[in-house]
Design a protein around this motif. Structure first.
Motif, PDB file in Angstrom:
ATOM      1  N   LEU A   1       0.793  -1.105   0.062  1.00 33.59           N
ATOM      2  CA  LEU A   1       0.076  -0.117  -0.017  1.00 33.59           C
ATOM      3  C   LEU A   1       0.952   1.231   0.099  1.00 33.59           C
ATOM      4  O   LEU A   1       0.673   2.343  -0.824  1.00 33.59           O
ATOM      5  N   THR A   2       1.845   1.248   0.842  1.00 30.02           N
ATOM      6  CA  THR A   2       2.787   2.368   0.977  1.00 30.02           C
ATOM      7  C   THR A   2       4.123   1.915   1.648  1.00 30.02           C
ATOM      8  O   THR A   2       4.142   0.972   2.209  1.00 30.02           O
ATOM      9  N   SER A   3       5.165   2.712   1.278  1.00 30.95           N
ATOM     10  CA  SER A   3       6.317   2.288   2.038  1.00 30.95           C
ATOM     11  C   SER A   3       7.330   3.340   2.178  1.00 30.95           C
ATOM     12  O   SER A   3       7.081   4.621   1.721  1.00 30.95           O
ATOM     13  N   LYS A   4       8.348   3.220   2.939  1.00 29.37           N
ATOM     14  CA  LYS A   4       9.235   4.221   3.390  1.00 29.37           C
ATOM     15  C   LYS A   4      10.805   3.661   3.332  1.00 29.37           C
ATOM     16  O   LYS A   4      10.991   2.665   3.899  1.00 29.37           O
ATOM     17  N   GLY A   5      11.616   4.294   2.644  1.00 33.00           N
ATOM     18  CA  GLY A   5      13.206   3.983   2.795  1.00 33.00           C
ATOM     19  C   GLY A   5      13.347   2.596   1.595  1.00 33.00           C
ATOM     20  O   GLY A   5      14.472   2.151   1.751  1.00 33.00           O
ATOM     21  N   LEU A   6      12.220   2.106   1.022  1.00 33.38           N
ATOM     22  CA  LEU A   6      12.726   0.955   0.440  1.00 33.38           C
ATOM     23  C   LEU A   6      12.514   1.151  -0.978  1.00 33.38           C
ATOM     24  O   LEU A   6      11.587   1.960  -1.519  1.00 33.38           O
ATOM     25  N   LYS A   7      13.493   0.722  -1.922  1.00 29.92           N
ATOM     26  CA  LYS A   7      13.381   0.841  -3.234  1.00 29.92           C
ATOM     27  C   LYS A   7      13.363  -0.362  -3.994  1.00 29.92           C
ATOM     28  O   LYS A   7      13.922  -1.231  -3.650  1.00 29.92           O
ATOM     29  N   GLY A   8      12.778  -0.213  -5.287  1.00 26.80           N
ATOM     30  CA  GLY A   8      12.855  -1.558  -6.251  1.00 26.80           C
ATOM     31  C   GLY A   8      11.856  -2.720  -5.562  1.00 26.80           C
ATOM     32  O   GLY A   8      12.063  -3.492  -5.638  1.00 26.80           O
ATOM     33  N   ILE A   9      10.949  -2.204  -4.808  1.00 27.10           N
ATOM     34  CA  ILE A   9       9.979  -3.098  -4.330  1.00 27.10           C
ATOM     35  C   ILE A   9       8.561  -3.166  -4.748  1.00 27.10           C
ATOM     36  O   ILE A   9       7.811  -3.860  -4.320  1.00 27.10           O
TER      37      ILE A   9
END
Lengths: 129, 408
Positions: free
Chosen positions: B65-73
């Motif tokens: 739904l949303t994320s923080k600090g994660l890339k390429g996910i």
């Protein structure tokens, strides 16, 4: 809908980026600071100074942004310097464990003195050094 | 010193919780609220990487739904089945180590690694599984103290409630769409039924075939020109379809008769009242239909029937149906009269202004015909039913003259 009470002024001297956030770091608008930091890191500037003199308030959302910056700097093997921190904000950084990952200076000028040995570039008097 | 720190931490946590409460109950959009909530969690507990996942019951998955600090996910999902959900405790804080023996973890090991999950919190409201919080390693690399775990649970409850409310809202919106479709279907059936009634009325006489439908359409054209609201336009359409329903009880011979006796004339004159008696027993969603139907043979000068009402005693709706009814009678072949041309019919209406027809209603009628001839209306209601043996430029000139006279 983001509130319009946050702005970032930034500049670069040599390989140093100086960012001066202004206003309230209390909503997603504070992400702007993280984006600016990322842009400098992408350009290869690995020494980042954040001057907190114009920051009025930092809450958990603002803290989250700073934690994100700490993480990005650490991944980029860069260095982060905080200056002009109010006591109340210092306590928050200490409480959240951010302090361990940054070097603190009382004034932005001091951080620059530390980073730039060539005083003329800074327009500083030799006696300042 | 420690006491002082605990107090500061407590104040920070409480103010963050208050802020989270404001955030999730604000008028902001759902995505922004949820992202804000994740930032509050990551800010309080110094977590650089985290994600919020929402349960997709149709696909048995936990979607990002949303994320923080994660890339390429992007596109990362976790498969979760009912048997997995059953064993998860509501808003419990699971360390990744505790989950490692769980078949749910084994099935999603790669996704957990992509999300760098160190702590996993399944989100429930009552028994409804809604999603999960995936929290990465803390900056301090420490585990959660009891008081921190309590705060984290309180935040998880808030986020669960937000997801729950959003689900309720989506269900409600879906239900409203279904109801709207259902209403449209019902409305369609309703119109078809009324049209079938109208056809049955008109079928009594070959001369009046499709008359009710034409009267309904002409009335709609006039009402639109008068800027009636859509709902009222629909009402006059129904009234137009049913205005002659009283004729259903008349003898077919009387209707078709060329030379009516006084008794037969009296009989025919009863049909608006009979129409009214039938219509007034039906509870229509539109107002005044029975009134329009009852008075469609009244005249401005009070010489109409059944109630001999005069100008101001008559509603606009009744005046519209009266004009539409008369115009259709003029422009179609009847046993008692020859069909008139459009030119003749318009002149006759003009001559009967103030006696049989109302000036304003007639002006709207003239204007709508003018617009239909000029091709200014997307959905013409009158022209399609008229013979095409008229010269449009002559009619437009005639109408311009009449309208100018009526506007003076």
């Amino acid at each position: 809908m983001l509130t319009n009470n946050f702005a970032v002024v930034s500049k670069a001297i040599d390989d140093i980026a100086i960012l001066q956030p202004k206003g309230y770091m209390n909503d997603l608008g504070a992400e702007r600071l993280e984006h600016e930091c990322e842009q400098f890191l992408d350009k290869g500037l690995k020494k980042l100074i954040i001057n907190f003199s114009d920051i009025q308030h930092i809450n958990s959302m603002g803290a989250s942004v700073l934690i994100g910056i700490v993480q990005r700097i650490s991944e980029s093997k860069g260095q982060l310097y905080f200056t002009n921190i109010k006591k109340v904000h210092f306590d928050v950084f200490e409480m959240l464990g951010i302090i361990k990952y940054v070097k603190i200076f009382k004034e932005e000028r001091e951080a620059l003195k530390f980073l730039i040995k060539d005083a003329e570039k800074l327009g500083l008097e030799k006696t300042d050094l | 010193m420690q006491k002082n720190w605990d107090l500061k931490r407590l104040i920070f946590n409480i103010s963050s919780l208050v802020h989270l409460g404001q955030e999730v109950t604000s008028s902001k959009g759902f995505n922004e609220k949820i992202k804000g909530a994740l930032y509050v969690v990551t800010g309080i507990f110094s977590i650089p990487r985290a994600a919020l996942l929402i349960y997709n019951s149709r696909l048995h998955s936990l979607d990002l739904l949303t994320s923080k600090g994660l890339k390429g996910i992007d596109g990362t999902i976790l498969r979760i089945e009912h048997r997995h959900i059953k064993v998860l405790k509501k808003n419990e804080i699971y360390s990744i180590k505790e989950l490692q023996n769980n078949p749910f973890y084994k099935q999603n090991e790669t996704a957990f690694k992509t999300l760098q999950t160190r702590t996993f919190i399944p989100l429930f409201v009552k028994e409804e599984f809604l999603g999960a919080l995936s929290l990465g390693r803390r900056l301090s690399r420490t585990s959660y103290l009891q008081s921190e775990a309590d705060t984290l649970r309180a935040i998880a409850n808030q986020i669960s409630t937000t997801l729950h409310n959003s689900n309720l809202f989506k269900r409600l919106a879906r239900k409203a769409t279904e109801n709207k479709k259902l209403y449209e279907n019902m409305r369609h059936i309703y119109h078809n039924t009324v049209q079938a009634f109208a056809a049955a009325i008109d079928a009594k006489d070959v001369y009046t075939k499709n008359h009710s439908n034409r009267v309904a359409k002409i009335s709609v054209a006039i009402a639109r020109e008068l800027s009636w609201k859509d709902k009222d336009v629909e009402g006059i359409y129904i009234a137009g379809l049913l205005h002659d329903i009283g004729k259903i009880v008349l003898d077919r011979v009387v209707i078709r008769s060329k030379n009516l006796t006084n008794a037969e004339m009296d009989e025919i004159r009863k049909h608006p009242k009979i129409s009214y008696d039938i219509i007034s027993k039906i509870k229509f969603p539109w107002k005044d239909i029975s009134d329009f139907v009852r008075h469609h043979h009244e005249r401005i000068d009070g010489k109409g029937y059944p109630d001999s009402l005069r100008d101001k005693e008559l509603s606009d709706g009744a005046k519209i149906i009266a004009l539409a009814d008369a115009f259709d009678a003029m422009t179609t072949e009847r046993p008692y009269q020859k069909k008139r041309t459009l030119n003749e019919a318009l002149i006759e209406i003009k001559e009967c202004l103030g006696t049989q027809f109302d000036g304003n209603i007639s002006k709207a009628f003239f204007k709508t015909i003018q617009k239909e001839i000029k091709g200014e209306l997307k959905d013409p209601q009158v022209l399609p039913y008229l013979d095409k043996d008229f010269d449009p430029s002559i009619i437009i000139m005639l109408l311009e003259g009449i309208i100018a006279e009526l506007s003076a």
